[in-house]
Design a protein around this motif. Structure first.
Motif, PDB file in Angstrom:
ATOM      1  N   THR A  77       0.809  -1.215   0.000  1.00 19.90           N
ATOM      2  CA  THR A  77       0.000   0.000   0.000  1.00 19.90           C
ATOM      3  C   THR A  77       0.846   1.270   0.000  1.00 19.90           C
ATOM      4  O   THR A  77       0.311   2.358  -0.250  1.00 19.90           O
ATOM      5  CB  THR A  77      -0.922   0.009   1.235  1.00 19.90           C
ATOM      6  OG1 THR A  77      -0.125  -0.111   2.430  1.00 19.90           O
ATOM      7  CG2 THR A  77      -1.907  -1.162   1.169  1.00 19.90           C
ATOM      8  N   GLN A  78       2.141   1.152   0.273  1.00 22.92           N
ATOM      9  CA  GLN A  78       2.995   2.330   0.314  1.00 22.92           C
ATOM     10  C   GLN A  78       3.350   2.814  -1.092  1.00 22.92           C
ATOM     11  O   GLN A  78       3.179   3.991  -1.409  1.00 22.92           O
ATOM     12  CB  GLN A  78       4.284   2.024   1.109  1.00 22.92           C
ATOM     13  CG  GLN A  78       4.023   1.618   2.553  1.00 22.92           C
ATOM     14  CD  GLN A  78       3.386   2.721   3.372  1.00 22.92           C
ATOM     15  OE1 GLN A  78       3.627   3.900   3.111  1.00 22.92           O
ATOM     16  NE2 GLN A  78       2.574   2.356   4.362  1.00 22.92           N
ATOM     17  N   ASP A  79       3.842   1.911  -1.942  1.00 21.01           N
ATOM     18  CA  ASP A  79       4.203   2.285  -3.311  1.00 21.01           C
ATOM     19  C   ASP A  79       3.219   1.762  -4.354  1.00 21.01           C
ATOM     20  O   ASP A  79       3.463   1.873  -5.554  1.00 21.01           O
ATOM     21  CB  ASP A  79       5.608   1.774  -3.642  1.00 21.01           C
ATOM     22  CG  ASP A  79       5.719   0.264  -3.464  1.00 21.01           C
ATOM     23  OD1 ASP A  79       4.721  -0.365  -3.057  1.00 21.01           O
ATOM     24  OD2 ASP A  79       6.807  -0.272  -3.718  1.00 21.01           O
ATOM     25  N   HIS A  80       2.078   1.159  -3.883  1.00 24.31           N
ATOM     26  CA  HIS A  80       1.009   0.664  -4.777  1.00 24.31           C
ATOM     27  C   HIS A  80       1.549  -0.357  -5.792  1.00 24.31           C
ATOM     28  O   HIS A  80       1.187  -0.339  -6.964  1.00 24.31           O
ATOM     29  CB  HIS A  80       0.356   1.831  -5.518  1.00 24.31           C
ATOM     30  CG  HIS A  80      -0.191   2.889  -4.615  1.00 24.31           C
ATOM     31  ND1 HIS A  80      -1.364   2.722  -3.907  1.00 24.31           N
ATOM     32  CD2 HIS A  80       0.306   4.123  -4.290  1.00 24.31           C
ATOM     33  CE1 HIS A  80      -1.581   3.832  -3.193  1.00 24.31           C
ATOM     34  NE2 HIS A  80      -0.589   4.676  -3.393  1.00 24.31           N
ATOM     35  N   SER A  81       2.416  -1.255  -5.328  1.00 23.47           N
ATOM     36  CA  SER A  81       2.967  -2.301  -6.188  1.00 23.47           C
ATOM     37  C   SER A  81       2.280  -3.624  -5.892  1.00 23.47           C
ATOM     38  O   SER A  81       1.831  -3.870  -4.766  1.00 23.47           O
ATOM     39  CB  SER A  81       4.474  -2.428  -5.975  1.00 23.47           C
ATOM     40  OG  SER A  81       4.757  -2.815  -4.639  1.00 23.47           O
ATOM     41  N   PHE A  82       2.225  -4.491  -6.915  1.00 26.03           N
ATOM     42  CA  PHE A  82       1.627  -5.812  -6.802  1.00 26.03           C
ATOM     43  C   PHE A  82       2.670  -6.851  -7.197  1.00 26.03           C
ATOM     44  O   PHE A  82       3.318  -6.733  -8.246  1.00 26.03           O
ATOM     45  CB  PHE A  82       0.404  -5.937  -7.714  1.00 26.03           C
ATOM     46  CG  PHE A  82      -0.751  -5.055  -7.318  1.00 26.03           C
ATOM     47  CD1 PHE A  82      -1.783  -5.545  -6.540  1.00 26.03           C
ATOM     48  CD2 PHE A  82      -0.793  -3.733  -7.723  1.00 26.03           C
ATOM     49  CE1 PHE A  82      -2.841  -4.738  -6.164  1.00 26.03           C
ATOM     50  CE2 PHE A  82      -1.847  -2.910  -7.360  1.00 26.03           C
ATOM     51  CZ  PHE A  82      -2.873  -3.412  -6.575  1.00 26.03           C
ATOM     52  N   SER A  83       2.841  -7.876  -6.352  1.00 26.67           N
ATOM     53  CA  SER A  83       3.786  -8.962  -6.621  1.00 26.67           C
ATOM     54  C   SER A  83       3.021 -10.273  -6.756  1.00 26.67           C
ATOM     55  O   SER A  83       2.118 -10.538  -5.972  1.00 26.67           O
ATOM     56  CB  SER A  83       4.823  -9.081  -5.492  1.00 26.67           C
ATOM     57  OG  SER A  83       5.545  -7.875  -5.344  1.00 26.67           O
ATOM     58  N   SER A 107       5.145 -10.906 -13.464  1.00 21.42           N
ATOM     59  CA  SER A 107       6.135 -10.032 -12.854  1.00 21.42           C
ATOM     60  C   SER A 107       5.428  -8.980 -12.007  1.00 21.42           C
ATOM     61  O   SER A 107       4.222  -8.763 -12.131  1.00 21.42           O
ATOM     62  CB  SER A 107       6.989  -9.354 -13.935  1.00 21.42           C
ATOM     63  OG  SER A 107       6.171  -8.581 -14.804  1.00 21.42           O
ATOM     64  N   SER A 108       6.188  -8.321 -11.158  1.00 19.35           N
ATOM     65  CA  SER A 108       5.631  -7.270 -10.315  1.00 19.35           C
ATOM     66  C   SER A 108       5.345  -6.020 -11.150  1.00 19.35           C
ATOM     67  O   SER A 108       6.024  -5.750 -12.143  1.00 19.35           O
ATOM     68  CB  SER A 108       6.597  -6.927  -9.182  1.00 19.35           C
ATOM     69  OG  SER A 108       6.877  -8.070  -8.395  1.00 19.35           O
ATOM     70  N   PRO A 165      17.566 -13.981   1.082  1.00 20.02           N
ATOM     71  CA  PRO A 165      17.146 -14.581  -0.201  1.00 20.02           C
ATOM     72  C   PRO A 165      17.180 -13.585  -1.344  1.00 20.02           C
ATOM     73  O   PRO A 165      17.063 -12.374  -1.153  1.00 20.02           O
ATOM     74  CB  PRO A 165      15.715 -15.052   0.100  1.00 20.02           C
ATOM     75  CG  PRO A 165      15.248 -14.175   1.208  1.00 20.02           C
ATOM     76  CD  PRO A 165      16.452 -13.862   2.043  1.00 20.02           C
ATOM     77  N   SER A 166      17.332 -14.124  -2.541  1.00 20.33           N
ATOM     78  CA  SER A 166      17.314 -13.317  -3.759  1.00 20.33           C
ATOM     79  C   SER A 166      15.901 -13.315  -4.349  1.00 20.33           C
ATOM     80  O   SER A 166      15.219 -14.336  -4.334  1.00 20.33           O
ATOM     81  CB  SER A 166      18.301 -13.876  -4.784  1.00 20.33           C
ATOM     82  OG  SER A 166      18.182 -13.204  -6.025  1.00 20.33           O
ATOM     83  N   TYR A 167      15.483 -12.157  -4.853  1.00 23.02           N
ATOM     84  CA  TYR A 167      14.145 -12.022  -5.427  1.00 23.02           C
ATOM     85  C   TYR A 167      14.181 -11.839  -6.948  1.00 23.02           C
ATOM     86  O   TYR A 167      13.201 -11.426  -7.551  1.00 23.02           O
ATOM     87  CB  TYR A 167      13.416 -10.835  -4.791  1.00 23.02           C
ATOM     88  CG  TYR A 167      13.246 -10.976  -3.300  1.00 23.02           C
ATOM     89  CD1 TYR A 167      12.229 -11.768  -2.769  1.00 23.02           C
ATOM     90  CD2 TYR A 167      14.108 -10.324  -2.423  1.00 23.02           C
ATOM     91  CE1 TYR A 167      12.081 -11.904  -1.389  1.00 23.02           C
ATOM     92  CE2 TYR A 167      13.962 -10.456  -1.043  1.00 23.02           C
ATOM     93  CZ  TYR A 167      12.960 -11.241  -0.535  1.00 23.02           C
ATOM     94  OH  TYR A 167      12.806 -11.378   0.814  1.00 23.02           O
TER      95      TYR A 167
END
Length: 316
Positions: free
Chosen positions: A36-42, A131-132, A117-119
């Motif tokens: 909700t902070q940067d409005h991103s979806f993963s 993808s995000s 971990p790597s993302y």
């Protein structure tokens, strides 16, 4: 030999990959995330973790490497142990161990291994291609307070003095409106009657034409028509040869698929390269058949003598 690539390949299919003498890499399903902070979806993914206690050799990693490299199990085990010793020296000296597509490991002052971990790579096959992304937030305007404030500032249009005004000019305006309405109604009524009469005349003329056409159509030729003879040539299509494939495996790298084909050919199979699937993996087959019964019989034999992971792919 890049050991982390084989670990990454196995994390697509298994939830735990143990590196003998070093530790185990674990994967767990992670639902889609909305920030909700940067409005991103993963998209959904596999979250990776590391457990130093899982260091006993279960044979999964070494067997997979031996099959891909076409070498003996003991030889591959020695190479894995050599790589593990190099990893331990890096951590003991305070260095950072970076494993491609897996993550970074570092030892703290208490001797514990910290894992980040790597993302960069999503090991969840059901999320392949996702993808995000960042979605622009929707700006919703709240107008209630503004409307209330505006209504308080709007002046009254009619004042008591204006409502009391009555003069002859107002009556004359009302009378003119009434006369205009009456004249318009009489003219419209007259026009309606004339239009209705014209419509009745048109309908009668149309009925006369229809009756005349029916009388003329009573006399027609009833002799049958001679249709031309049409000759059709039926061509039978032979069944396609090699539509049932016994799949030996799917590999991320083309070089590993070629090694598998050479290994199967040395064992007497008519192995071949089938192409890539929807996930971009290179598919290798034991052999191909046009008869489905023969394909199933050979599949049972291969499962009993070669690998339980073999399966049948039929292409129509």
């Amino acid at each position: 030999m890049v050991l982390e690539r084989y670990i990454s390949d196995l994390l697509y299919r298994y939830n735990c990959v143990v590196v003998p003498g070093f530790g185990g890499f674990l994967s767990q399903y992670k639902s889609a995330v909305h920030n909700t902070q940067d409005h991103s979806f993963s998209p959904p993914s596999k979250s990776l973790s590391f457990n130093k206690q899982l260091s006993s050799n279960d044979g999964l990693l070494v067997s997979y490497m031996a099959e891909v490299e076409n070498r003996s199990y003991e030889e591959m085990l020695q190479q894995v142990m050599g790589t593990v010793e190099a990893w331990k020296r890096t951590l003991d000296q305070g260095g950072r161990l970076s494993l491609e597509h897996i993550g970074d490991l570092k030892s703290n002052k208490e001797g514990r291994i910290l894992f980040q971990p790597s993302y960069q790579l999503n090991h969840l096959t059901s999320s392949f291609g996702l993808s995000s992304f960042v979605s622009t937030p929707i700006a919703r305007e709240v107008m209630k307070k503004e409307i209330v404030a505006l209504e308080e500032k709007v002046p009254l249009v009619f004042t008591p003095e204006r409502r009391k005004e009555t003069n002859l000019r107002s009556y004359l305006k009302y009378a003119a409106v009434i006369l205009l309405a009456l004249s318009t109604g009489l003219t419209g009524y007259r026009f309606y009657n004339e239009t209705l009469s014209q419509q009745q005349i048109v309908v009668e003329q149309a009925q006369e034409k229809v009756a005349k056409s029916i009388q003329e159509a009573t006399f027609f030729d009833t002799s049958p028509l001679e249709l031309p003879t049409l000759n059709l040539k039926v061509v039978s299509k032979k069944p396609t040869v090699g539509i049932h494939h016994i799949v030996a495996g799917a590999f991320r790298y083309k070089a590993n698929a070629d090694k598998k084909i050479r290994l199967l050919k040395r064992r007497g199979f008519d192995a071949g390269y089938l192409g890539t699937n929807n996930h971009g993996l290179h598919m290798v087959t034991y052999s191909s058949y046009s008869d489905v019964d023969e394909a199933l019989q050979n599949l049972r034999t291969i499962k009993n003598t070669q690998s339980q992971d073999a399966w049948l792919l039929s292409i129509r």
